[in-house]
Design a protein around this motif. Structure first.
Motif, PDB file in Angstrom:
ATOM      1  N   GLU A  88       0.814  -1.214   0.000  1.00 24.43           N
ATOM      2  CA  GLU A  88       0.000   0.000   0.000  1.00 24.43           C
ATOM      3  C   GLU A  88       0.847   1.264   0.000  1.00 24.43           C
ATOM      4  N   THR A  89       2.134   1.077  -0.155  1.00 19.11           N
ATOM      5  CA  THR A  89       3.026   2.219  -0.339  1.00 19.11           C
ATOM      6  C   THR A  89       2.650   2.932  -1.631  1.00 19.11           C
ATOM      7  N   ALA A  90       2.385   4.231  -1.512  1.00 16.15           N
ATOM      8  CA  ALA A  90       1.920   4.995  -2.665  1.00 16.15           C
ATOM      9  C   ALA A  90       1.826   6.468  -2.279  1.00 16.15           C
ATOM     10  N   VAL A  91       1.581   7.273  -3.289  1.00 11.06           N
ATOM     11  CA  VAL A  91       1.186   8.657  -3.037  1.00 11.06           C
ATOM     12  C   VAL A  91      -0.334   8.664  -2.922  1.00 11.06           C
ATOM     13  N   TYR A  92      -0.816   9.207  -1.840  1.00 15.75           N
ATOM     14  CA  TYR A  92      -2.250   9.260  -1.582  1.00 15.75           C
ATOM     15  C   TYR A  92      -2.763  10.659  -1.919  1.00 15.75           C
ATOM     16  N   TYR A  93      -3.841  10.680  -2.697  1.00 13.69           N
ATOM     17  CA  TYR A  93      -4.425  11.933  -3.158  1.00 13.69           C
ATOM     18  C   TYR A  93      -5.837  12.104  -2.625  1.00 13.69           C
ATOM     19  N   CYS A  94      -6.120  13.311  -2.219  1.00 19.00           N
ATOM     20  CA  CYS A  94      -7.475  13.689  -1.862  1.00 19.00           C
ATOM     21  C   CYS A  94      -8.122  14.323  -3.090  1.00 19.00           C
ATOM     22  N   ALA A  95      -9.409  14.093  -3.271  1.00 20.46           N
ATOM     23  CA  ALA A  95     -10.121  14.653  -4.409  1.00 20.46           C
ATOM     24  C   ALA A  95     -11.526  15.071  -4.004  1.00 20.46           C
ATOM     25  N   ALA A  96     -12.053  16.033  -4.707  1.00 18.25           N
ATOM     26  CA  ALA A  96     -13.411  16.501  -4.438  1.00 18.25           C
ATOM     27  C   ALA A  96     -14.171  16.641  -5.753  1.00 18.25           C
ATOM     28  N   LYS A  97     -15.460  16.358  -5.697  1.00 16.86           N
ATOM     29  CA  LYS A  97     -16.253  16.476  -6.908  1.00 16.86           C
ATOM     30  C   LYS A  97     -17.521  17.263  -6.664  1.00 16.86           C
ATOM     31  N   GLU A  98     -17.972  17.913  -7.713  1.00 16.65           N
ATOM     32  CA  GLU A  98     -19.195  18.709  -7.644  1.00 16.65           C
ATOM     33  C   GLU A  98     -20.400  17.912  -8.105  1.00 16.65           C
ATOM     34  N   GLY A  99     -20.190  17.011  -9.028  1.00 15.88           N
ATOM     35  CA  GLY A  99     -21.296  16.288  -9.612  1.00 15.88           C
ATOM     36  C   GLY A  99     -21.653  15.044  -8.844  1.00 15.88           C
ATOM     37  N   SER A 100     -22.526  14.270  -9.453  1.00  6.98           N
ATOM     38  CA  SER A 100     -23.030  13.060  -8.799  1.00  6.98           C
ATOM     39  C   SER A 100     -22.590  11.791  -9.520  1.00  6.98           C
ATOM     40  N   GLY A 101     -21.509  11.842 -10.237  1.00  5.76           N
ATOM     41  CA  GLY A 101     -21.037  10.675 -10.967  1.00  5.76           C
ATOM     42  C   GLY A 101     -20.450   9.603 -10.065  1.00  5.76           C
ATOM     43  N   ASP A 102     -20.079   8.516 -10.683  1.00  7.36           N
ATOM     44  CA  ASP A 102     -19.501   7.371  -9.970  1.00  7.36           C
ATOM     45  C   ASP A 102     -18.346   7.813  -9.091  1.00  7.36           C
ATOM     46  N   TYR A 103     -18.467   7.571  -7.815  1.00  3.18           N
ATOM     47  CA  TYR A 103     -17.471   8.064  -6.857  1.00  3.18           C
ATOM     48  C   TYR A 103     -16.169   7.303  -6.946  1.00  3.18           C
ATOM     49  N   THR A 104     -16.163   6.150  -7.649  1.00  5.53           N
ATOM     50  CA  THR A 104     -14.922   5.374  -7.748  1.00  5.53           C
ATOM     51  C   THR A 104     -14.062   5.791  -8.942  1.00  5.53           C
ATOM     52  N   GLN A 105     -14.623   6.604  -9.813  1.00  5.88           N
ATOM     53  CA  GLN A 105     -13.916   6.969 -11.041  1.00  5.88           C
ATOM     54  C   GLN A 105     -13.202   8.300 -10.875  1.00  5.88           C
ATOM     55  N   LYS A 106     -11.897   8.286 -11.053  1.00  5.51           N
ATOM     56  CA  LYS A 106     -11.122   9.515 -10.856  1.00  5.51           C
ATOM     57  C   LYS A 106     -11.519  10.600 -11.856  1.00  5.51           C
ATOM     58  N   SER A 107     -12.043  10.208 -13.000  1.00  7.05           N
ATOM     59  CA  SER A 107     -12.436  11.198 -14.003  1.00  7.05           C
ATOM     60  C   SER A 107     -13.635  12.032 -13.553  1.00  7.05           C
ATOM     61  N   ASN A 108     -14.347  11.576 -12.538  1.00  8.65           N
ATOM     62  CA  ASN A 108     -15.517  12.308 -12.054  1.00  8.65           C
ATOM     63  C   ASN A 108     -15.176  13.330 -10.980  1.00  8.65           C
ATOM     64  N   TYR A 109     -13.936  13.431 -10.620  1.00  6.60           N
ATOM     65  CA  TYR A 109     -13.521  14.386  -9.598  1.00  6.60           C
ATOM     66  C   TYR A 109     -12.977  15.646 -10.264  1.00  6.60           C
ATOM     67  N   ASP A 110     -13.334  16.774  -9.679  1.00  7.67           N
ATOM     68  CA  ASP A 110     -13.009  18.075 -10.269  1.00  7.67           C
ATOM     69  C   ASP A 110     -11.755  18.701  -9.667  1.00  7.67           C
ATOM     70  N   TYR A 111     -11.444  18.365  -8.448  1.00  9.20           N
ATOM     71  CA  TYR A 111     -10.327  19.010  -7.756  1.00  9.20           C
ATOM     72  C   TYR A 111      -9.453  17.941  -7.091  1.00  9.20           C
ATOM     73  N   TRP A 112      -8.151  18.205  -7.109  1.00 10.64           N
ATOM     74  CA  TRP A 112      -7.190  17.248  -6.547  1.00 10.64           C
ATOM     75  C   TRP A 112      -6.172  17.966  -5.681  1.00 10.64           C
ATOM     76  N   GLY A 113      -5.747  17.282  -4.635  1.00  8.15           N
ATOM     77  CA  GLY A 113      -4.644  17.781  -3.848  1.00  8.15           C
ATOM     78  C   GLY A 113      -3.322  17.400  -4.499  1.00  8.15           C
ATOM     79  N   GLN A 114      -2.245  17.811  -3.864  1.00  3.25           N
ATOM     80  CA  GLN A 114      -0.919  17.568  -4.428  1.00  3.25           C
ATOM     81  C   GLN A 114      -0.398  16.176  -4.104  1.00  3.25           C
ATOM     82  N   GLY A 115      -1.052  15.497  -3.180  1.00  4.15           N
ATOM     83  CA  GLY A 115      -0.649  14.141  -2.808  1.00  4.15           C
ATOM     84  C   GLY A 115       0.292  14.129  -1.621  1.00  4.15           C
ATOM     85  N   THR A 116       0.238  13.045  -0.885  1.00  4.49           N
ATOM     86  CA  THR A 116       1.132  12.861   0.248  1.00  4.49           C
ATOM     87  C   THR A 116       1.663  11.423   0.227  1.00  4.49           C
TER      88      THR A 116
END
Length: 122
Positions: A88-116
């Motif tokens: 599970e070693t990885a860069v973890y990203y937070c994301a936020a979305k405005e719409g109601s699309g599939d929450y598992t799909q990264k393409s449905n998210y509008d905003y992303w953090g820089q990762g940690t």
């Protein structure tokens, strides 16, 4: 616009725990859902967990070990990770979305953090 800033990554031994935070700022009223994704070297970014319209969702691989939560007053989302594994070693990203699309799909998210970075040693 919405800005997301993650914190809390680091190095942990296998079986240990780590908590991540994601602070949102800007037009946070636009946020309909928030999620956490991760990307390991050489791999695609994958879904980990999401908070969407008051419900929580998890990838099968993390169910029972990870917990996503949200503090509206602080405009912050959290990811508590327990029993971590080296894979599970990885860069973890937070994301936020405005719409109601599939929450598992990264393409449905509008905003992303820089990762940690999260590194789990064996």
């Amino acid at each position: 616009q919405v800005q997301l800033v993650e914190s809390g990554g680091g190095l942990v031994q296998a079986g240990g725990s780590l908590g991540l935070s994601c602070a949102a700022s800007g037009r946070t009223f636009r946020i309909n859902g928030m999620g956490w994704f991760r990307q390991a070297p050489g791999k695609e970014r994958e879904f980990v967990a999401a908070w969407n319209r008051g419900r929580t969702y998890y990838a099968d691989s993390v169910k029972g070990r990870f917990t996503i939560s949200r503090d509206y007053a602080k405009n912050t989302a959290y990811l508590q990770m327990n029993s971590l594994k080296p894979e599970e070693t990885a860069v973890y990203y937070c994301a936020a979305k405005e719409g109601s699309g599939d929450y598992t799909q990264k393409s449905n998210y509008d905003y992303w953090g820089q990762g940690t970075q999260v590194t789990v040693s064996s």
